[in-house]
Design an enzyme around this catalytic site. Structure first.
Site, PDB file in Angstrom:
ATOM      1  N   ARG A 196      12.106  -6.087   5.587  1.00  0.00           N
ATOM      2  CA  ARG A 196      11.823  -4.766   5.015  1.00  0.00           C
ATOM      3  C   ARG A 196      12.720  -3.663   5.576  1.00  0.00           C
ATOM      4  NH1 ARG A 196       5.645  -2.691   4.750  1.00  0.00           N
ATOM      5  NH2 ARG A 196       5.721  -2.741   7.016  1.00  0.00           N
ATOM      6  N   LYS A 250       0.831  -1.215   0.000  1.00  0.00           N
ATOM      7  CA  LYS A 250       0.000   0.000   0.000  1.00  0.00           C
ATOM      8  C   LYS A 250       0.862   1.260   0.000  1.00  0.00           C
ATOM      9  CE  LYS A 250      -2.175  -1.056   3.872  1.00  0.00           C
ATOM     10  NZ  LYS A 250      -1.564  -2.335   4.267  1.00  0.00           N
TER      11      LYS A 250
END
Ligand code: AMP
Length: 216
Positions: A127, A13
Site C-alpha cells: 500500500r 474503510k
C-alpha cells in the site's frame, strides 16, 4: 447522519470514507490518522503511542475516546460523521453511543466491509498513499501511474505506513478478531448492522454503501 465503517485493516474503510466526504458533505473521523498526526507533530501523546502502533497493537480506549470527544464537541459537519477505525473495542462502542447522545445525536448505520484475510495481506503489504490527497495505490492491484504522479491530484509524493508490513499486519488482524469483531454482533443486536462485499471493485462498494445509506 452518523455512520461507522467497520472492517479489518485493508478492508477499504479509508478509501470509502473519502468518497463519502466528497459525495455527501460528511466528515471523516479516523483515529488512526489522528494518532499518526500526533506522532508526526511530536506531541507527548504521539510519542507515547508510537511503539504500540508500530507493533500493530491497540492504543488505550481512553486516548482514542478523548480524540473523538474533542471532534464531536467542536465540529458540526452538515452531512454528519463517518467513524473510520473507531470504535475498535466494546468500551469504545459504548462510549461513542454515550457521547453522541450527549450531543443529541446517534449512530444511524454501521457498515461492515467484509473481506477475505488473504486478500488483506496483498492489499496492505503493497500500500502507498498520495501525500497530497490521500488516494490509495497498491503495488500489485493499483500501481502508482508510470509518470509517478497521482491520477487524482497530480501530486508526486507518496507515503507508506510504518505498520504496513506483514508482521505488524498479522498483529493488527489478531487485534481485530480478538477485540473489534465482537462489535459486529453488538451492532447487529442493536439493529444497525449492514454488510457489504469489500472485495468488489471500489465503485461497486461505493454503490452498495450508497444503497444502504439511502434507505436509512
Ligand atoms: P488505522 O489507521 O485505523 O489502521 O490505525 C492505525 C493504528 O492506530 C492501529 O493499529 C492502532 O495502533 C491505532 N488505533 C487507531 N484507531 C484506534 C482505536 N479506535 N483504538 C485503539 N487503537 C487505535
Amino acid at each position: 447522519m452518523n455512520i461507522i465503517l467497520l472492517g479489518p485493516p485493508g478492508a477499504g474503510k479509508g478509501t470509502q470514507a473519502r468518497r463519502l466526504v466528497e459525495a455527501r458533505g460528511m466528515q471523516q473521523l479516523s483515529t488512526g490518522d489522528m494518532l499518526r498526526e500526533a506522532r508526526s507533530s511530536g506531541t507527548e501523546m504521539g510519542k507515547r503511542v508510537a511503539d504500540v502502533m508500530d507493533r500493530g497493537e491497540l492504543v488505550t480506549d481512553e486516548i482514542v475516546i478523548g480524540l473523538i470527544e474533542e471532534k464531536l464537541t467542536h465540529d458540526h459537519p452538515p452531512g454528519g460523521f463517518i467513524f473510520d477505525g473507531f470504535p475498535r473495542t466494546l468500551p469504545q462502542a459504548d462510549a461513542l453511543g454515550e457521547l453522541l447522545t450527549k450531543h443529541g445525536q446517534q449512530v444511524d448505520a454501521v457498515i461492515e466491509m467484509q473481506v477475505d484475510d488473504e486478500a488483506l495481506v496483498t492489499r496492505i503489504a503493497g500500500r502507498a498513499t498520495c501525500a497530497g490527497c490521500g488516494e490509495v495505490y497498491n503495488d500489485t492491484l493499483r500501481p502508482i501511474p508510470a509518470d509517478g504522479a497521482c491520477g487524482k491530484c497530480g501530486g508526486t509524493e507518496f507515503k507508506r505506513r510504518a505498520d504496513d508490513n506483514e508482521e505488524s499486519l498479522r498483529q493488527r488482524l489478531m487485534e481485530y478478531y480478538k477485540k473489534t469483531s465482537p462489535l459486529v454482533g453488538y451492532y447487529y443486536a442493536k439493529g444497525q448492522l449492514h454488510r457489504v462485499d469489500g472485495l468488489a471493485e471500489i465503485d461497486a462498494v461505493s454503490g452498495a454503501i450508497a444503497k444502504v445509506l439511502d434507505k436509512v
